[in-house]
Design a protein around this motif. Structure first.
Motif, PDB file in Angstrom:
ATOM      1  N   GLN A  33      -3.594 -28.583  19.177  1.00  0.00           N
ATOM      2  CA  GLN A  33      -3.211 -29.723  18.346  1.00  0.00           C
ATOM      3  C   GLN A  33      -4.166 -30.895  18.540  1.00  0.00           C
ATOM      4  N   LYS A  34      -4.463 -31.196  19.786  1.00  0.00           N
ATOM      5  CA  LYS A  34      -5.348 -32.325  20.072  1.00  0.00           C
ATOM      6  C   LYS A  34      -6.753 -32.087  19.521  1.00  0.00           C
ATOM      7  N   MET A  35      -7.234 -30.851  19.623  1.00  0.00           N
ATOM      8  CA  MET A  35      -8.578 -30.564  19.142  1.00  0.00           C
ATOM      9  C   MET A  35      -8.660 -30.695  17.627  1.00  0.00           C
ATOM     10  N   VAL A  36      -7.636 -30.247  16.928  1.00  0.00           N
ATOM     11  CA  VAL A  36      -7.624 -30.392  15.470  1.00  0.00           C
ATOM     12  C   VAL A  36      -7.604 -31.864  15.082  1.00  0.00           C
ATOM     13  N   CYS A  37      -6.811 -32.660  15.781  1.00  0.00           N
ATOM     14  CA  CYS A  37      -6.762 -34.099  15.494  1.00  0.00           C
ATOM     15  C   CYS A  37      -8.115 -34.757  15.728  1.00  0.00           C
ATOM     16  N   LEU A  38      -8.847 -34.267  16.713  1.00  0.00           N
ATOM     17  CA  LEU A  38     -10.177 -34.811  17.002  1.00  0.00           C
ATOM     18  C   LEU A  38     -11.181 -34.408  15.931  1.00  0.00           C
ATOM     19  N   LEU A  39     -11.172 -33.131  15.550  1.00  0.00           N
ATOM     20  CA  LEU A  39     -12.176 -32.622  14.620  1.00  0.00           C
ATOM     21  C   LEU A  39     -11.898 -32.996  13.169  1.00  0.00           C
ATOM     22  N   LEU A  40     -10.627 -33.219  12.850  1.00  0.00           N
ATOM     23  CA  LEU A  40     -10.260 -33.540  11.465  1.00  0.00           C
ATOM     24  C   LEU A  40      -9.488 -34.858  11.410  1.00  0.00           C
ATOM     25  N   PRO A  41     -10.114 -35.956  11.799  1.00  0.00           N
ATOM     26  CA  PRO A  41      -9.409 -37.248  11.795  1.00  0.00           C
ATOM     27  C   PRO A  41      -9.046 -37.679  10.379  1.00  0.00           C
ATOM     28  N   GLY A  42      -7.853 -38.238  10.248  1.00  0.00           N
ATOM     29  CA  GLY A  42      -7.424 -38.727   8.946  1.00  0.00           C
ATOM     30  C   GLY A  42      -7.043 -37.645   7.957  1.00  0.00           C
ATOM     31  N   GLN A  43      -6.932 -36.402   8.424  1.00  0.00           N
ATOM     32  CA  GLN A  43      -6.593 -35.279   7.539  1.00  0.00           C
ATOM     33  C   GLN A  43      -5.216 -34.726   7.906  1.00  0.00           C
ATOM     34  N   ARG A  44      -4.255 -35.604   8.032  1.00  0.00           N
ATOM     35  CA  ARG A  44      -2.935 -35.225   8.540  1.00  0.00           C
ATOM     36  C   ARG A  44      -2.283 -34.093   7.751  1.00  0.00           C
ATOM     37  N   LYS A  45      -2.467 -34.093   6.442  1.00  0.00           N
ATOM     38  CA  LYS A  45      -1.796 -33.092   5.609  1.00  0.00           C
ATOM     39  C   LYS A  45      -2.242 -31.668   5.936  1.00  0.00           C
ATOM     40  N   CYS A  46      -3.480 -31.532   6.372  1.00  0.00           N
ATOM     41  CA  CYS A  46      -3.980 -30.178   6.635  1.00  0.00           C
ATOM     42  C   CYS A  46      -3.886 -29.792   8.108  1.00  0.00           C
ATOM     43  N   TRP A  47      -3.386 -30.689   8.952  1.00  0.00           N
ATOM     44  CA  TRP A  47      -3.323 -30.391  10.385  1.00  0.00           C
ATOM     45  C   TRP A  47      -2.502 -29.139  10.718  1.00  0.00           C
ATOM     46  N   PRO A  48      -1.277 -28.982  10.182  1.00  0.00           N
ATOM     47  CA  PRO A  48      -0.495 -27.780  10.542  1.00  0.00           C
ATOM     48  C   PRO A  48      -1.243 -26.482  10.240  1.00  0.00           C
ATOM     49  N   GLU A  49      -1.844 -26.409   9.041  1.00  0.00           N
ATOM     50  CA  GLU A  49      -2.593 -25.203   8.682  1.00  0.00           C
ATOM     51  C   GLU A  49      -3.846 -25.063   9.542  1.00  0.00           C
ATOM     52  N   ALA A  50      -4.511 -26.188   9.811  1.00  0.00           N
ATOM     53  CA  ALA A  50      -5.732 -26.151  10.613  1.00  0.00           C
ATOM     54  C   ALA A  50      -5.443 -25.702  12.044  1.00  0.00           C
ATOM     55  N   ILE A  51      -4.292 -26.095  12.570  1.00  0.00           N
ATOM     56  CA  ILE A  51      -3.912 -25.663  13.921  1.00  0.00           C
ATOM     57  C   ILE A  51      -3.732 -24.150  13.949  1.00  0.00           C
ATOM     58  N   ARG A  52      -3.089 -23.612  12.907  1.00  0.00           N
ATOM     59  CA  ARG A  52      -2.926 -22.153  12.823  1.00  0.00           C
ATOM     60  C   ARG A  52      -4.286 -21.461  12.716  1.00  0.00           C
ATOM     61  N   ASP A  53      -5.170 -22.035  11.895  1.00  0.00           N
ATOM     62  CA  ASP A  53      -6.493 -21.431  11.712  1.00  0.00           C
ATOM     63  C   ASP A  53      -7.316 -21.488  12.999  1.00  0.00           C
ATOM     64  N   LEU A  54      -7.222 -22.611  13.705  1.00  0.00           N
ATOM     65  CA  LEU A  54      -7.967 -22.727  14.958  1.00  0.00           C
ATOM     66  C   LEU A  54      -7.433 -21.740  15.987  1.00  0.00           C
ATOM     67  N   ARG A  55      -6.111 -21.562  15.999  1.00  0.00           N
ATOM     68  CA  ARG A  55      -5.514 -20.604  16.924  1.00  0.00           C
ATOM     69  C   ARG A  55      -6.005 -19.187  16.622  1.00  0.00           C
ATOM     70  N   GLN A  56      -6.049 -18.841  15.337  1.00  0.00           N
ATOM     71  CA  GLN A  56      -6.502 -17.506  14.946  1.00  0.00           C
ATOM     72  C   GLN A  56      -7.971 -17.282  15.295  1.00  0.00           C
ATOM     73  N   SER A  57      -8.799 -18.292  15.040  1.00  0.00           N
ATOM     74  CA  SER A  57     -10.221 -18.149  15.359  1.00  0.00           C
ATOM     75  C   SER A  57     -10.436 -18.095  16.865  1.00  0.00           C
ATOM     76  N   PHE A  58      -9.571 -18.809  17.593  1.00  0.00           N
ATOM     77  CA  PHE A  58      -9.660 -18.789  19.050  1.00  0.00           C
ATOM     78  C   PHE A  58      -9.285 -17.410  19.586  1.00  0.00           C
ATOM     79  N   GLU A  59      -8.203 -16.847  19.058  1.00  0.00           N
ATOM     80  CA  GLU A  59      -7.756 -15.529  19.512  1.00  0.00           C
ATOM     81  C   GLU A  59      -8.768 -14.447  19.156  1.00  0.00           C
TER      82      GLU A  59
END
Length: 231
Positions: A33-59
């Motif tokens: 969550q923190k990393m997505v907030c850092l990389l995508l500042p001001g993009q609150r609407k896409c944060w939930p999806e971005a967190i899922r995407d970052l998790r998938q790319s991480f895995e």
């Protein structure tokens, strides 16, 4: 790949994320969550999806999947230097990074350095004064240095003195019981070891004192945008 490219900077953030999760697996979701907030500042609407995407790319260990999907939103990274990005990462993950480094020293059975770091973080006592702490300075969890060792410097407005955590007290008791004293090395020795383990440029041992002073002033330290970072 040049250090100035957006891809390289995201990769550096990704590597730091991996390192934090490796040592703190129970905090994986918070780190994502923190990393997505850092990389995508001001993009609150896409944060939930971005967190899922970052998790998938991480895995999948394929960080470029995340980069390709959010390339347009990540272009702002081209406007800052790598050093600036590392500073931002350091600020946001300051407390988590501290815990990881302190645990690393414990894992390696370097109890003195771990305790030195913990005292710096928990109390804000200056690094030069930490090796001066003796068992006679301890009053429960409270540290009262002799006035000749600048103990009065740490007296708070309400008349109290800094305290350490229960775990730090356990480590301190272990060291005192084992070797008859708490610290056996110089301030420079511990600072050098912590600096090497910290692994980020711009490390300052005084950051821990600054952090504690801000906490005591009622200011959230280490995170410049606390209201938008989910905890």
């Amino acid at each position: 790949m040049r250090n100035s490219t957006m891809e390289y900077k995201v990769n550096q953030a990704y590597e730091e994320l991996k390192r934090l999760i490796q040592w703190n697996p129970n905090s994986e979701e918070k780190f994502l969550q923190k990393m997505v907030c850092l990389l995508l500042p001001g993009q609150r609407k896409c944060w939930p999806e971005a967190i899922r995407d970052l998790r998938q790319s991480f895995e999948a260990e394929q960080w470029m999947i995340f980069v390709e999907k959010y390339r347009g939103k990540l272009e702002w990274l081209n406007s800052i230097s790598l050093a600036e990005l590392q500073r931002k990462i350091g600020e946001i993950f300051f407390v988590d990074h501290y815990k990881m480094i302190a645990d690393q020293f414990l894992y390696k059975k370097d109890f003195e350095t771990s305790l030195f770091l913990r005292i710096a973080m928990e109390t804000g006592i200056r690094s030069a004064d930490i090796p001066c702490i003796e068992w006679s300075c301890m009053h429960g969890k409270t540290i009262i240095l002799e006035e000749t060792k600048r103990g009065d410097l740490y007296k708070k407005v309400n008349g109290t003195f800094p305290k350490i955590s229960t775990q730090s007290l356990r480590i301190m008791k272990l060291l005192h019981r084992k070797q008859g004293k708490i610290f056996t090395k110089s301030n420079e020795y511990y600072v050098r070891k912590i600096s090497c383990a910290w692994g980020m440029p711009g490390f300052r041992i005084h950051s821990f004192r600054d952090y504690r002073r801000k906490i005591e002033m009622g200011i959230t330290a280490g995170v410049q945008v606390p209201r938008i970072i989910p905890l």
